[in-house]
Design a protein around this motif. Structure first.
Motif, PDB file in Angstrom:
ATOM      1  N   ALA A 127       0.817  -1.212   0.000  1.00  0.00           N
ATOM      2  CA  ALA A 127       0.000   0.000   0.000  1.00  0.00           C
ATOM      3  C   ALA A 127       0.855   1.269   0.000  1.00  0.00           C
ATOM      4  O   ALA A 127       0.504   2.265  -0.616  1.00  0.00           O
ATOM      5  N   GLU A 128       1.992   1.222   0.705  1.00  0.00           N
ATOM      6  CA  GLU A 128       2.819   2.420   0.851  1.00  0.00           C
ATOM      7  C   GLU A 128       4.292   2.079   0.632  1.00  0.00           C
ATOM      8  O   GLU A 128       4.739   0.985   0.987  1.00  0.00           O
ATOM      9  N   LYS A 129       5.010   3.032   0.080  1.00  0.00           N
ATOM     10  CA  LYS A 129       6.453   2.895  -0.074  1.00  0.00           C
ATOM     11  C   LYS A 129       7.144   4.103   0.553  1.00  0.00           C
ATOM     12  O   LYS A 129       6.655   5.224   0.464  1.00  0.00           O
ATOM     13  N   TYR A 130       8.287   3.840   1.183  1.00  0.00           N
ATOM     14  CA  TYR A 130       9.078   4.873   1.832  1.00  0.00           C
ATOM     15  C   TYR A 130      10.500   4.820   1.272  1.00  0.00           C
ATOM     16  O   TYR A 130      11.057   3.742   1.076  1.00  0.00           O
TER      17      TYR A 130
ATOM     18  N   SER B 233       6.759   8.694   8.157  1.00  0.00           N
ATOM     19  CA  SER B 233       8.097   8.134   8.358  1.00  0.00           C
ATOM     20  C   SER B 233       8.020   6.748   9.001  1.00  0.00           C
ATOM     21  O   SER B 233       7.023   6.387   9.641  1.00  0.00           O
ATOM     22  N   ILE B 234       9.077   5.982   8.811  1.00  0.00           N
ATOM     23  CA  ILE B 234       9.180   4.651   9.391  1.00  0.00           C
ATOM     24  C   ILE B 234      10.614   4.427   9.849  1.00  0.00           C
ATOM     25  O   ILE B 234      11.563   4.894   9.207  1.00  0.00           O
ATOM     26  N   SER B 235      10.770   3.766  10.972  1.00  0.00           N
ATOM     27  CA  SER B 235      12.112   3.427  11.449  1.00  0.00           C
ATOM     28  C   SER B 235      12.154   1.948  11.800  1.00  0.00           C
ATOM     29  O   SER B 235      11.171   1.379  12.287  1.00  0.00           O
ATOM     30  N   ILE B 236      13.284   1.336  11.524  1.00  0.00           N
ATOM     31  CA  ILE B 236      13.528  -0.069  11.840  1.00  0.00           C
ATOM     32  C   ILE B 236      14.825  -0.137  12.611  1.00  0.00           C
ATOM     33  O   ILE B 236      15.849   0.423  12.188  1.00  0.00           O
ATOM     34  N   SER B 237      14.802  -0.808  13.746  1.00  0.00           N
ATOM     35  CA  SER B 237      16.011  -0.969  14.554  1.00  0.00           C
ATOM     36  C   SER B 237      16.112  -2.426  14.979  1.00  0.00           C
ATOM     37  O   SER B 237      15.300  -2.909  15.768  1.00  0.00           O
ATOM     38  N   SER B 238      17.090  -3.124  14.442  1.00  0.00           N
ATOM     39  CA  SER B 238      17.221  -4.540  14.760  1.00  0.00           C
ATOM     40  C   SER B 238      17.866  -4.744  16.122  1.00  0.00           C
ATOM     41  O   SER B 238      18.582  -3.873  16.623  1.00  0.00           O
TER      42      SER B 238
ATOM     43  N   THR C  94      15.947   4.446   8.560  1.00  0.00           N
ATOM     44  CA  THR C  94      14.984   5.545   8.645  1.00  0.00           C
ATOM     45  C   THR C  94      14.542   5.879   7.227  1.00  0.00           C
ATOM     46  O   THR C  94      15.365   6.070   6.337  1.00  0.00           O
ATOM     47  N   ALA C  95      13.224   5.931   7.009  1.00  0.00           N
ATOM     48  CA  ALA C  95      12.695   6.190   5.673  1.00  0.00           C
ATOM     49  C   ALA C  95      11.451   7.075   5.764  1.00  0.00           C
ATOM     50  O   ALA C  95      10.783   7.120   6.803  1.00  0.00           O
TER      51      ALA C  95
END
Length: 216
Positions: free
Chosen positions: A41-44, A167-172, A213-214
């Motif tokens: 649905a969405e792209k960042y 915005s979206i953030s991913i932190s493993s 971060t995107a």
């Protein structure tokens, strides 16, 4: 007799150092997998300055930490869930964060870029492509194909994913990979006599954290 004592001391130190490394989980490596097809649905678009691999490598004595920044990438979501992503990491951006600028820093970075390690003249980029995302215990278990030096293998790790408006953030979580599976074998005890390497032995397991971060 002296050589025997040296061998015993090195073996003992190796055993102790490997035991101490078990606090961070080594991820299982499998053959590269096909990306799951999910309606997106969405792209960042990633922010290269804030999207990176954080690495932590150790010798028998001492070690170094640093970063490798992304040059491009995108994150895909459906509703409020992460479903995909593709990231290119520019090995030429590799930095060491525990050494000050100077001769020793330049020597280390030059060595990491040459054929002993990443061989950036032939393989300037690494890549990570998400193949699946599974929710578990409040986190996202991200599986993906990690490509280094042209070798692609699938790994998986837990991560925190936060979607906030545009915005979206991913932190493993921190995890470990065995560098030799991607043909980074310099001073590995698997391919040379640990007793002869002594303090120059470099552990095969490298600590990794992925931060993304995107924005739309």
């Amino acid at each position: 007799m002296k050589k025997q004592i040296l061998n015993i001391l090195v073996a003992t130190a190796l055993t102790a150092s490997f035991i101490s490394c078990k606090k961070t989980k080594e991820v299982e490596t499998t053959e590269a997998k096909t990306v799951e097809q999910v309606a997106v649905a969405e792209k960042y678009k990633v922010n290269p300055a804030q999207t990176m691999i954080k690495w932590d490598a150790h010798k028998l004595v001492g070690g170094h930490q640093g970063t490798i920044n992304a040059s491009a990438g995108a994150v895909e979501t459906k509703g409020d869930a992460l479903v995909g992503g593709n990231f290119i990491f520019d090995i030429n951006t590799i930095k060491c964060t525990d050494l000050p600028a100077g001769e020793n820093y330049d020597k280390l970075i030059g060595h990491l870029k040459n054929e002993d390690f990443f061989d950036v003249a032939k393989h300037p980029n690494a890549a990570f492509q998400i193949t699946s995302v599974t929710p578990k215990d409040g986190k996202s278990i991200i599986a993906g194909n990690l490509t280094i030096k042209g070798i692609k293998k699938n790994i998986e790790f837990p991560a925190n994913v936060s979607i906030n408006g545009n915005s979206i953030s991913i932190s493993s979580d921190e995890f470990e990979i065995d560098r030799t599976e991607w043909d980074v074998k310099y001073n590995s005890g698997k391919f040379a006599d640990p007793a002869k390497l002594g303090d120059y032995l470099i552990k095969d397991n490298v600590g990794i954290k992925i931060a993304v971060t995107a924005s739309k």
